[in-house]
Each structure stands twice: as C-alpha cells, then as structure tokens.
Write an enzyme that holds these catalytic residues in place. Sequence first.
Site, PDB file in Angstrom:
ATOM      1  N   THR A  78      37.218  29.507  41.538  1.00 59.54           N
ATOM      2  CA  THR A  78      36.805  30.514  40.576  1.00 59.54           C
ATOM      3  C   THR A  78      35.322  30.711  40.411  1.00 59.54           C
ATOM      4  O   THR A  78      34.556  29.767  40.480  1.00 59.54           O
ATOM      5  CB  THR A  78      37.349  30.134  39.191  1.00 59.54           C
ATOM      6  OG1 THR A  78      38.719  30.362  39.206  1.00 59.54           O
ATOM      7  CG2 THR A  78      36.749  30.880  38.071  1.00 59.54           C
TER       8      THR A  78
ATOM      9  N   LYS B 236      42.045  36.278  37.742  1.00 62.16           N
ATOM     10  CA  LYS B 236      41.620  35.203  36.843  1.00 62.16           C
ATOM     11  C   LYS B 236      41.062  35.723  35.525  1.00 62.16           C
ATOM     12  O   LYS B 236      40.606  34.945  34.703  1.00 62.16           O
ATOM     13  CB  LYS B 236      40.580  34.344  37.544  1.00 62.16           C
ATOM     14  CG  LYS B 236      41.078  33.791  38.865  1.00 62.16           C
ATOM     15  CD  LYS B 236      39.941  33.212  39.661  1.00 62.16           C
ATOM     16  CE  LYS B 236      40.297  33.095  41.114  1.00 62.16           C
ATOM     17  NZ  LYS B 236      39.146  32.715  41.905  1.00 62.16           N
TER      18      LYS B 236
ATOM     19  N   GLY C 267      39.016  34.769  30.680  1.00 58.22           N
ATOM     20  CA  GLY C 267      38.897  34.383  32.079  1.00 58.22           C
ATOM     21  C   GLY C 267      38.903  32.880  32.195  1.00 58.22           C
ATOM     22  O   GLY C 267      38.383  32.191  31.325  1.00 58.22           O
TER      23      GLY C 267
ATOM     24  N   SER D 127      32.855  27.476  40.137  1.00 59.14           N
ATOM     25  CA  SER D 127      32.031  26.960  41.225  1.00 59.14           C
ATOM     26  C   SER D 127      30.798  27.807  41.506  1.00 59.14           C
ATOM     27  O   SER D 127      29.754  27.277  41.879  1.00 59.14           O
ATOM     28  CB  SER D 127      32.873  26.806  42.495  1.00 59.14           C
ATOM     29  OG  SER D 127      33.532  28.016  42.797  1.00 59.14           O
TER      30      SER D 127
END
Length: 186
Positions: free
Chosen positions: A8, A40, A52, A131
């Site tokens: 994500t 997401k 989210g 990330s």
Amino acid sequence: MPQEFHSTTILAIRRSNSLVMIGDGQVTLNNTVFKQGAKKVRTMQQGEILAGFAGSAADSFTLFERFEGKLSAHGGQLSRAAVELAKDWRMDRALRRLEAMLIVGDAENLYLLSGMGDVIEPDDGVLAIGSGGNFALAAARALLRNEQSSSLPLRTIAEQAMTVAAEICPFTNSHFNIEEVTKNDK
C-alpha cells in the site's frame, strides 16, 4: 523466513472544504506482484467519509467494519468514531494484534489511526501511510507549497504526488483508486 506482504501507499489531502484520498493498487508478496488493482480507499456514510488502509488486507477489512460500526453508533460523527475505534483497537486483545493503519476523513477533518491508540490530525492537512507513504507525503507537501501548483485541484496534486511515490517505491504502482469529498456551503 516468513513471507511479508507489502501492499500500500495511501495519501490524503484536505484543503478548505474538500478531501481527496488516493491509494495505489499493488499487492506484493516478497518480490512478487500478486495484484495490480486492489481498492484500498473506501467511501462510507453515503460518500461523506473516506477511509484508506495500509497493512494486512484481512486486518484492514476488520478495521473498516469496526469503523463503520463506530460511525453508525455515533450518528456519523467522524471524530467520535475515530477516537472510539482507536480505544478499542488498543484495548481489545484480538484487535491489538492487527497489523494495519487507517486514514479517515471528511471535508472538515482528517485523522490517522493506529493500534497504539493514536488519533493524529495533521497540521497541514496532508497524511500518508504505507510503504510509499513518506515519498507521497513529501511530494504532496512540496506541490502544495509551490506557488504555481498550489492552485491546482487537490485531485491533480494527489495524482502527481502518488506518481512520484510510484516511481520511487517498488511496492507502489500507478493503478490509482481516488475518492473525493466536498462540502458545499448552503
């Protein structure tokens, strides 16, 4: 060695009476891309609230359901629902083990929620997780501070910032899911 999912980058930008939340679609397991178009970012409360997630998909779905339940229990009050979810997340033995983070917001408020009981409202109306979150956050802030791009629509700024993140982070792609909320003054 356990396998690790990286899945994500979520970016949220709130300005005036508008909120844009954007997420990439990539799900990877170690160094393999499993999915390119995961969704997401969700709308809640008839499109008035956006959420989210970053982290484990199963954990995130659990948190989405819990958050929707808190919204229902508190008459759609975002701030109250966020605080109540954060309390449960920290105190509940099962929830405490969840590996995820949430960004929730509406046209007037924006919060980051974590399993440590955190409910954090950004000073500048910009949050990012996952990330590639730091890359997207830095790019969004730079665009918002730039005189020429600060007048761009929030959606454009969000897309440009996420594009930068996707160019840098190997766990972020450019298959974006974008949701927007705007409060009309009546």
